[in-house]
Motif scaffolding. Sequence first.
Motif, PDB file in Angstrom:
ATOM      1  N   THR A  42       0.828  -1.211   0.000  1.00 25.10           N
ATOM      2  CA  THR A  42       0.000   0.000   0.000  1.00 25.10           C
ATOM      3  C   THR A  42       0.862   1.261   0.000  1.00 25.10           C
ATOM      4  O   THR A  42       2.055   1.213   0.309  1.00 25.10           O
ATOM      5  N   ASN A  43       0.233   2.371  -0.323  1.00 28.15           N
ATOM      6  CA  ASN A  43       0.850   3.688  -0.225  1.00 28.15           C
ATOM      7  C   ASN A  43      -0.141   4.632   0.438  1.00 28.15           C
ATOM      8  O   ASN A  43      -1.307   4.680   0.042  1.00 28.15           O
ATOM      9  N   ALA A  44       0.332   5.371   1.446  1.00 28.64           N
ATOM     10  CA  ALA A  44      -0.520   6.332   2.147  1.00 28.64           C
ATOM     11  C   ALA A  44      -0.450   7.669   1.410  1.00 28.64           C
ATOM     12  O   ALA A  44       0.508   8.425   1.556  1.00 28.64           O
ATOM     13  N   ILE A  45      -1.476   7.922   0.603  1.00 28.65           N
ATOM     14  CA  ILE A  45      -1.496   9.101  -0.273  1.00 28.65           C
ATOM     15  C   ILE A  45      -2.726   9.941   0.042  1.00 28.65           C
ATOM     16  O   ILE A  45      -3.815   9.405   0.237  1.00 28.65           O
ATOM     17  N   ASP A  46      -2.532  11.245   0.063  1.00 27.87           N
ATOM     18  CA  ASP A  46      -3.654  12.170   0.175  1.00 27.87           C
ATOM     19  C   ASP A  46      -4.135  12.519  -1.231  1.00 27.87           C
ATOM     20  O   ASP A  46      -3.353  13.006  -2.052  1.00 27.87           O
ATOM     21  N   PHE A  47      -5.388  12.220  -1.494  1.00 34.95           N
ATOM     22  CA  PHE A  47      -5.990  12.566  -2.787  1.00 34.95           C
ATOM     23  C   PHE A  47      -6.916  13.758  -2.583  1.00 34.95           C
ATOM     24  O   PHE A  47      -7.492  13.904  -1.509  1.00 34.95           O
ATOM     25  N   PRO A  48      -7.121  14.630  -3.557  1.00 35.34           N
ATOM     26  CA  PRO A  48      -6.573  14.575  -4.909  1.00 35.34           C
ATOM     27  C   PRO A  48      -5.205  15.224  -5.039  1.00 35.34           C
ATOM     28  O   PRO A  48      -4.627  15.268  -6.126  1.00 35.34           O
ATOM     29  N   ALA A  49      -4.628  15.712  -3.953  1.00 37.42           N
ATOM     30  CA  ALA A  49      -3.331  16.401  -4.035  1.00 37.42           C
ATOM     31  C   ALA A  49      -2.204  15.474  -4.477  1.00 37.42           C
ATOM     32  O   ALA A  49      -1.195  15.921  -5.002  1.00 37.42           O
ATOM     33  N   PHE A  50      -2.382  14.162  -4.278  1.00 41.96           N
ATOM     34  CA  PHE A  50      -1.371  13.154  -4.592  1.00 41.96           C
ATOM     35  C   PHE A  50      -0.061  13.468  -3.867  1.00 41.96           C
ATOM     36  O   PHE A  50       1.019  13.503  -4.445  1.00 41.96           O
ATOM     37  N   THR A  51      -0.182  13.677  -2.566  1.00 37.62           N
ATOM     38  CA  THR A  51       0.959  13.954  -1.709  1.00 37.62           C
ATOM     39  C   THR A  51       0.998  12.914  -0.590  1.00 37.62           C
ATOM     40  O   THR A  51      -0.011  12.266  -0.299  1.00 37.62           O
ATOM     41  N   PRO A  52       2.168  12.732   0.042  1.00 34.78           N
ATOM     42  CA  PRO A  52       2.233  11.773   1.154  1.00 34.78           C
ATOM     43  C   PRO A  52       1.292  12.169   2.286  1.00 34.78           C
ATOM     44  O   PRO A  52       1.177  13.342   2.633  1.00 34.78           O
ATOM     45  N   ARG A  53       0.610  11.196   2.847  1.00 33.45           N
ATOM     46  CA  ARG A  53      -0.296  11.404   3.974  1.00 33.45           C
ATOM     47  C   ARG A  53       0.506  11.769   5.209  1.00 33.45           C
ATOM     48  O   ARG A  53       1.558  11.187   5.471  1.00 33.45           O
ATOM     49  N   ASP A  54       0.011  12.713   5.982  1.00 28.21           N
ATOM     50  CA  ASP A  54       0.642  13.071   7.248  1.00 28.21           C
ATOM     51  C   ASP A  54       0.215  12.046   8.298  1.00 28.21           C
ATOM     52  O   ASP A  54      -0.941  12.029   8.734  1.00 28.21           O
ATOM     53  N   LEU A  55       1.136  11.196   8.690  1.00 27.39           N
ATOM     54  CA  LEU A  55       0.851  10.136   9.654  1.00 27.39           C
ATOM     55  C   LEU A  55       1.476  10.434  11.012  1.00 27.39           C
ATOM     56  O   LEU A  55       1.727   9.528  11.797  1.00 27.39           O
ATOM     57  N   LYS A  56       1.711  11.696  11.263  1.00 29.67           N
ATOM     58  CA  LYS A  56       2.213  12.158  12.569  1.00 29.67           C
ATOM     59  C   LYS A  56       3.509  11.457  12.964  1.00 29.67           C
ATOM     60  O   LYS A  56       3.688  11.022  14.101  1.00 29.67           O
ATOM     61  N   GLY A  57       4.421  11.347  12.007  1.00 30.38           N
ATOM     62  CA  GLY A  57       5.733  10.776  12.271  1.00 30.38           C
ATOM     63  C   GLY A  57       5.823   9.271  12.138  1.00 30.38           C
ATOM     64  O   GLY A  57       6.916   8.710  12.173  1.00 30.38           O
ATOM     65  N   ARG A  58       4.702   8.601  11.979  1.00 27.83           N
ATOM     66  CA  ARG A  58       4.715   7.139  11.827  1.00 27.83           C
ATOM     67  C   ARG A  58       4.848   6.779  10.355  1.00 27.83           C
ATOM     68  O   ARG A  58       4.490   7.560   9.471  1.00 27.83           O
ATOM     69  N   LEU A  59       5.327   5.599  10.089  1.00 35.36           N
ATOM     70  CA  LEU A  59       5.392   5.082   8.722  1.00 35.36           C
ATOM     71  C   LEU A  59       4.105   4.315   8.431  1.00 35.36           C
ATOM     72  O   LEU A  59       3.537   3.684   9.331  1.00 35.36           O
ATOM     73  N   SER A  60       3.667   4.352   7.191  1.00 32.94           N
ATOM     74  CA  SER A  60       2.422   3.653   6.844  1.00 32.94           C
ATOM     75  C   SER A  60       2.529   2.161   7.140  1.00 32.94           C
ATOM     76  O   SER A  60       1.554   1.540   7.575  1.00 32.94           O
ATOM     77  N   THR A  61       3.698   1.576   6.957  1.00 32.05           N
ATOM     78  CA  THR A  61       3.861   0.143   7.223  1.00 32.05           C
ATOM     79  C   THR A  61       3.738  -0.168   8.710  1.00 32.05           C
ATOM     80  O   THR A  61       3.279  -1.240   9.086  1.00 32.05           O
ATOM     81  N   GLN A  62       4.131   0.750   9.557  1.00 30.41           N
ATOM     82  CA  GLN A  62       3.938   0.553  10.998  1.00 30.41           C
ATOM     83  C   GLN A  62       2.446   0.516  11.337  1.00 30.41           C
ATOM     84  O   GLN A  62       2.012  -0.276  12.176  1.00 30.41           O
ATOM     85  N   ILE A  63       1.671   1.334  10.658  1.00 27.00           N
ATOM     86  CA  ILE A  63       0.223   1.347  10.876  1.00 27.00           C
ATOM     87  C   ILE A  63      -0.409   0.067  10.341  1.00 27.00           C
ATOM     88  O   ILE A  63      -1.274  -0.534  10.987  1.00 27.00           O
ATOM     89  N   VAL A  64       0.055  -0.389   9.182  1.00 24.11           N
ATOM     90  CA  VAL A  64      -0.423  -1.665   8.640  1.00 24.11           C
ATOM     91  C   VAL A  64      -0.062  -2.794   9.604  1.00 24.11           C
ATOM     92  O   VAL A  64      -0.878  -3.674   9.884  1.00 24.11           O
ATOM     93  N   ALA A  65       1.153  -2.777  10.133  1.00 21.13           N
ATOM     94  CA  ALA A  65       1.588  -3.829  11.074  1.00 21.13           C
ATOM     95  C   ALA A  65       0.689  -3.871  12.312  1.00 21.13           C
ATOM     96  O   ALA A  65       0.387  -4.954  12.821  1.00 21.13           O
ATOM     97  N   ASP A  66       0.247  -2.713  12.786  1.00 21.79           N
ATOM     98  CA  ASP A  66      -0.688  -2.683  13.916  1.00 21.79           C
ATOM     99  C   ASP A  66      -1.993  -3.403  13.575  1.00 21.79           C
ATOM    100  O   ASP A  66      -2.589  -4.063  14.426  1.00 21.79           O
TER     101      ASP A  66
END
Length: 197
Positions: A89-113
Amino acid sequence: MKYAILGSGAIGSALARRFAAKEINVSLANTKGPESLAGLVTEFGDRVKPVTAAEALQANVVILAIPFDAVPNAVKGVEWDGRIVVDATNAIDFPAFTPRDLKGRLSTQIVADAVSGARVVKAFNTLLAARLGADPAISGGRRVLFVSGDDVSARTAVAELIERLGFAAVDLGGIAEGGRAQQFGGGVAAKEFVQLG
């Protein structure tokens, strides 16, 4: 080893195409059910088996090729018991197509949770779908796919799968280091690298 792809959109279909091309059996699932995959199965042949999402989530290696926000509901209630989950997966903000602000966490860490008890590996997310589904052989070399994960044996298993699919696997180490480069907006995301020779 039983492989499954959860998601039949651009990335899931591209991956299924590579499994079929290399004659590696894989289950493919989406939220609409196996009957909705008839067209893809006809295209890819009998190496790609349409299954329910519940069936796909029982494979030894489950590749999550679904939207980042869909992960928690898609994997709810699954007992992982050390099986491998590949975060494509990729944590993307649409429609801006920019990285999602995950408050310092990596998207894979959130997936792992969300997949507690699984061995999580980040892979298959850095190439555009058209490149991922194409022949990895290019310009006298092979397209590179990156892997990162905190479990060495899981990382090795996914790297071996990447090699079987015809790509060159590059191991970036643990999630905190290598996974950061793979996240959308990271150093290797949405870029094409070729290993020569």
